[in-house]
Design a protein around this motif. Structure first.
Motif, PDB file in Angstrom:
ATOM      1  N   HIS A 164       0.939  -1.195  -0.170  1.00  0.00           N
ATOM      2  CA  HIS A 164       0.003  -0.119  -0.039  1.00  0.00           C
ATOM      3  C   HIS A 164       0.796   1.408   0.018  1.00  0.00           C
ATOM      4  CE1 HIS A 164      -3.194   2.874   1.226  1.00  0.00           C
ATOM      5  NE2 HIS A 164      -3.906   2.198   0.834  1.00  0.00           N
ATOM      6  N   PRO A 165       0.573   2.263  -0.790  1.00  0.00           N
ATOM      7  CA  PRO A 165       1.416   3.391  -0.888  1.00  0.00           C
ATOM      8  C   PRO A 165       1.549   4.133   0.457  1.00  0.00           C
ATOM      9  CG  PRO A 165      -0.365   3.409  -2.559  1.00  0.00           C
ATOM     10  CD  PRO A 165      -0.708   2.205  -1.902  1.00  0.00           C
ATOM     11  N   LEU A 166       0.547   3.971   1.357  1.00  0.00           N
ATOM     12  CA  LEU A 166       0.976   4.598   2.655  1.00  0.00           C
ATOM     13  C   LEU A 166       1.796   3.969   3.260  1.00  0.00           C
ATOM     14  CD1 LEU A 166      -2.912   4.761   4.424  1.00  0.00           C
ATOM     15  CD2 LEU A 166      -1.452   6.802   3.272  1.00  0.00           C
ATOM     16  N   ILE A 167       2.265   2.877   3.138  1.00  0.00           N
ATOM     17  CA  ILE A 167       3.675   2.251   3.780  1.00  0.00           C
ATOM     18  C   ILE A 167       4.965   2.374   2.797  1.00  0.00           C
ATOM     19  CG2 ILE A 167       4.512  -0.178   4.294  1.00  0.00           C
ATOM     20  CD1 ILE A 167       1.747  -0.950   4.973  1.00  0.00           C
ATOM     21  N   ALA A 168       4.530   2.268   1.579  1.00  0.00           N
ATOM     22  CA  ALA A 168       5.722   2.367   0.628  1.00  0.00           C
ATOM     23  C   ALA A 168       6.138   3.774   0.434  1.00  0.00           C
ATOM     24  CB  ALA A 168       5.438   1.946  -0.717  1.00  0.00           C
ATOM     25  N   GLU A 169       5.309   4.762   0.717  1.00  0.00           N
ATOM     26  CA  GLU A 169       5.868   6.150   0.561  1.00  0.00           C
ATOM     27  C   GLU A 169       6.185   6.921   1.982  1.00  0.00           C
ATOM     28  OE1 GLU A 169       3.243   7.969  -1.957  1.00  0.00           O
ATOM     29  OE2 GLU A 169       3.458   6.396  -3.578  1.00  0.00           O
ATOM     30  N   GLN A 202       0.574  10.007   7.452  1.00  0.00           N
ATOM     31  CA  GLN A 202       0.992   9.709   6.053  1.00  0.00           C
ATOM     32  C   GLN A 202      -0.184  10.128   5.240  1.00  0.00           C
ATOM     33  OE1 GLN A 202       3.906   9.243   4.971  1.00  0.00           O
ATOM     34  NE2 GLN A 202       3.581   9.094   2.851  1.00  0.00           N
ATOM     35  N   ALA A 203      -1.393   9.196   5.860  1.00  0.00           N
ATOM     36  CA  ALA A 203      -2.714   9.827   4.974  1.00  0.00           C
ATOM     37  C   ALA A 203      -3.020  11.312   5.002  1.00  0.00           C
ATOM     38  CB  ALA A 203      -3.686   8.797   5.526  1.00  0.00           C
ATOM     39  N   ASP A 211       6.145   9.173  36.772  1.00  0.00           N
ATOM     40  CA  ASP A 211       6.587   8.260  37.869  1.00  0.00           C
ATOM     41  C   ASP A 211       7.277   6.980  37.256  1.00  0.00           C
ATOM     42  OD1 ASP A 211       4.535   6.347  37.073  1.00  0.00           O
ATOM     43  OD2 ASP A 211       3.048   7.535  38.302  1.00  0.00           O
ATOM     44  N   GLY A 212       7.516   6.104  38.227  1.00  0.00           N
ATOM     45  CA  GLY A 212       8.177   5.034  37.724  1.00  0.00           C
ATOM     46  C   GLY A 212       7.497   3.732  36.907  1.00  0.00           C
ATOM     47  N   THR A 213       6.081   4.151  36.968  1.00  0.00           N
ATOM     48  CA  THR A 213       5.209   3.231  36.077  1.00  0.00           C
ATOM     49  C   THR A 213       5.488   3.414  34.595  1.00  0.00           C
ATOM     50  OG1 THR A 213       3.267   4.688  36.172  1.00  0.00           O
ATOM     51  CG2 THR A 213       3.604   2.977  37.912  1.00  0.00           C
ATOM     52  N   LEU A 214       5.645   4.660  34.228  1.00  0.00           N
ATOM     53  CA  LEU A 214       5.766   5.229  33.127  1.00  0.00           C
ATOM     54  C   LEU A 214       7.327   5.010  32.384  1.00  0.00           C
ATOM     55  CD1 LEU A 214       3.472   8.445  33.109  1.00  0.00           C
ATOM     56  CD2 LEU A 214       2.988   6.115  31.658  1.00  0.00           C
ATOM     57  N   THR A 215       7.379   4.528  31.133  1.00  0.00           N
ATOM     58  CA  THR A 215       8.583   4.465  30.538  1.00  0.00           C
ATOM     59  C   THR A 215       8.655   5.241  29.331  1.00  0.00           C
ATOM     60  OG1 THR A 215       9.212   2.134  31.286  1.00  0.00           O
ATOM     61  CG2 THR A 215      10.450   2.989  29.327  1.00  0.00           C
ATOM     62  N   PRO A 216       9.741   6.464  29.477  1.00  0.00           N
ATOM     63  CA  PRO A 216       9.518   7.186  28.106  1.00  0.00           C
ATOM     64  C   PRO A 216      10.275   6.451  27.092  1.00  0.00           C
ATOM     65  CG  PRO A 216      10.637   8.273  29.984  1.00  0.00           C
ATOM     66  CD  PRO A 216      10.337   7.029  30.347  1.00  0.00           C
ATOM     67  N   ILE A 217       9.709   6.528  25.777  1.00  0.00           N
ATOM     68  CA  ILE A 217      10.431   5.648  24.766  1.00  0.00           C
ATOM     69  C   ILE A 217      11.063   6.414  23.592  1.00  0.00           C
ATOM     70  CG2 ILE A 217       9.956   3.709  23.194  1.00  0.00           C
ATOM     71  CD1 ILE A 217       7.459   3.213  24.780  1.00  0.00           C
ATOM     72  N   VAL A 218      10.100   7.332  22.966  1.00  0.00           N
ATOM     73  CA  VAL A 218      10.634   8.120  21.933  1.00  0.00           C
ATOM     74  C   VAL A 218       9.915   9.525  21.895  1.00  0.00           C
ATOM     75  CG1 VAL A 218      11.060   6.399  19.980  1.00  0.00           C
ATOM     76  CG2 VAL A 218       8.704   7.240  20.466  1.00  0.00           C
ATOM     77  N   ILE A 219      10.423  10.409  21.115  1.00  0.00           N
ATOM     78  CA  ILE A 219       9.923  11.691  20.902  1.00  0.00           C
ATOM     79  C   ILE A 219       9.946  11.669  19.552  1.00  0.00           C
ATOM     80  CG2 ILE A 219      10.284  14.226  20.748  1.00  0.00           C
ATOM     81  CD1 ILE A 219      11.816  13.820  23.561  1.00  0.00           C
ATOM     82  N   LEU A 220       8.429  12.247  19.039  1.00  0.00           N
ATOM     83  CA  LEU A 220       8.053  12.375  17.664  1.00  0.00           C
ATOM     84  C   LEU A 220       8.131  13.736  17.152  1.00  0.00           C
ATOM     85  CD1 LEU A 220       4.679  10.198  17.667  1.00  0.00           C
ATOM     86  CD2 LEU A 220       6.910   9.492  17.354  1.00  0.00           C
ATOM     87  N   ALA A 221       8.927  13.878  16.128  1.00  0.00           N
ATOM     88  CA  ALA A 221       8.751  15.246  15.365  1.00  0.00           C
ATOM     89  C   ALA A 221       7.670  15.000  14.418  1.00  0.00           C
ATOM     90  CB  ALA A 221      10.285  15.700  14.740  1.00  0.00           C
ATOM     91  N   VAL A 222       6.715  15.948  14.440  1.00  0.00           N
ATOM     92  CA  VAL A 222       5.272  15.899  13.739  1.00  0.00           C
ATOM     93  C   VAL A 222       5.337  17.230  12.902  1.00  0.00           C
ATOM     94  CG1 VAL A 222       3.099  15.325  13.724  1.00  0.00           C
ATOM     95  CG2 VAL A 222       4.342  14.410  15.318  1.00  0.00           C
ATOM     96  N   GLY A 223       5.244  17.313  11.719  1.00  0.00           N
ATOM     97  CA  GLY A 223       4.713  18.514  10.804  1.00  0.00           C
ATOM     98  C   GLY A 223       4.560  18.253   9.317  1.00  0.00           C
ATOM     99  N   ARG A 224       4.873  19.281   8.680  1.00  0.00           N
ATOM    100  CA  ARG A 224       4.583  18.932   7.284  1.00  0.00           C
ATOM    101  C   ARG A 224       6.215  19.009   6.710  1.00  0.00           C
ATOM    102  NH1 ARG A 224       0.880  23.062   4.556  1.00  0.00           N
ATOM    103  NH2 ARG A 224       2.593  24.531   4.868  1.00  0.00           N
ATOM    104  N   ARG A 225       6.454  18.087   5.697  1.00  0.00           N
ATOM    105  CA  ARG A 225       7.770  18.090   5.302  1.00  0.00           C
ATOM    106  C   ARG A 225       8.158  19.267   4.445  1.00  0.00           C
ATOM    107  NH1 ARG A 225      11.225  16.070   1.236  1.00  0.00           N
ATOM    108  NH2 ARG A 225       9.383  15.599  -0.137  1.00  0.00           N
ATOM    109  N   ASP A 226       9.458  19.779   4.319  1.00  0.00           N
ATOM    110  CA  ASP A 226       9.767  20.614   3.590  1.00  0.00           C
ATOM    111  C   ASP A 226      10.977  20.419   2.751  1.00  0.00           C
ATOM    112  OD1 ASP A 226      10.751  23.220   2.258  1.00  0.00           O
ATOM    113  OD2 ASP A 226      11.109  24.138   4.068  1.00  0.00           O
TER     114      ASP A 226
END
Ligand SMILES: Cc1cc2nc3c(=O)[nH]c(=O)nc-3n(C[C@H](O)[C@H](O)[C@H](O)COP(=O)(O)O)c2cc1C
Length: 198
Positions: free
Chosen positions: A12-17, A121-122, A145-160
């Motif tokens: 699917h283009p949503l995955i490929a692109e 992407q959609a 608190d200790g019950t939460l594990t930070p995993i990633v930070i996402l940069a979200v926006g419009r590509r330039d």
């Protein structure tokens, strides 16, 4: 610029692109509905026993929380991620109410992010996930608190595509995407015999 995945059969283009850009439009602002659509996509991800362990902290460019998340990023990520419209901290609830570890929490949260990035992407948005950040600083800044594990930070926006990036980031931005061949991912269905020592 397109960096469409090269696949042995069409997907699917949503995955490929989809890809993870570093060039973001500094003028773009993420509307409330756009953001909500991303979070809704994540909310409806599957999870073990429907435990829904994913948690998100959203910070738009200009917010105080944005400054705090940005400050926690590794220098290599600070070089480009500030131009994105929002930074989103993704954490997983890895310890349950009963104090027991939640073995699928990280897996489930990754699935929620996969849904979020596909929705982005959609919607003509781009997301770049970053594991390069100071988790201790984020914990302290946001009182996790200790019950939460930070995993990633996402940069979200419009590509330039015209955004100026320092080297080597500019070269990486233009480089084709690569993956292991499919054959590398398939485990043998019949275990190969392990030679015994003579
Ligand atoms: C858990 C995780 C952590 C990542 N951390 C970083 C990071 O700190 N900085 C960065 O530039 N890219 C980071 N990436 C992006 C990957 O490098 C990128 O997804 C991978 O090279 C494949 O490229 P593609 O997403 O364009 O297909 C991360 C991706 C994931 C899933």
């Amino acid at each position: 610029m397109h960096k469409t995945a090269s696949t042995t059969v069409p997907v699917h283009p949503l995955i490929a692109e989809r890809w993870s850009p570093r060039g973001f439009d500094r003028a773009h602002e993420l509307g409330e509905d756009s953001l909500t659509a991303l979070l809704e996509a994540a909310r409806w991800a599957p999870s073990a026993q429907n435990s829904q362990p994913w948690r998100f902290l959203v910070a738009r460019r200009g917010d105080e929380a944005h400054e705090q998340l940005f400050a926690a990023l590794a220098p290599g990520n600070q070089a480009w991620a500030g131009a994105a419209s929002a930074l989103v901290l993704v954490a997983a609830r890895t310890v349950g109410d009963d104090g027991r570890p939640q073995p699928w929490a990280l897996y489930d949260t990754g699935q929620a992010v996969a849904a979020l990035i596909t929705q982005a992407q959609a919607d003509g948005l781009a997301v770049h996930q970053m594991g390069g950040f100071d988790t201790a600083a984020v914990r302290a800044e946001f009182g996790l608190d200790g019950t939460l594990t930070p995993i990633v930070i996402l940069a979200v926006g419009r590509r330039d595509g015209a955004a100026e990036l320092p080297e080597p980031l500019a070269a990486r931005e233009a480089a084709p995407r690569a993956r292991r061949p499919l054959s590398d991912l398939l485990l043998p269905a019949v275990a190969e015999s392990v030679p015994t020592a003579a």
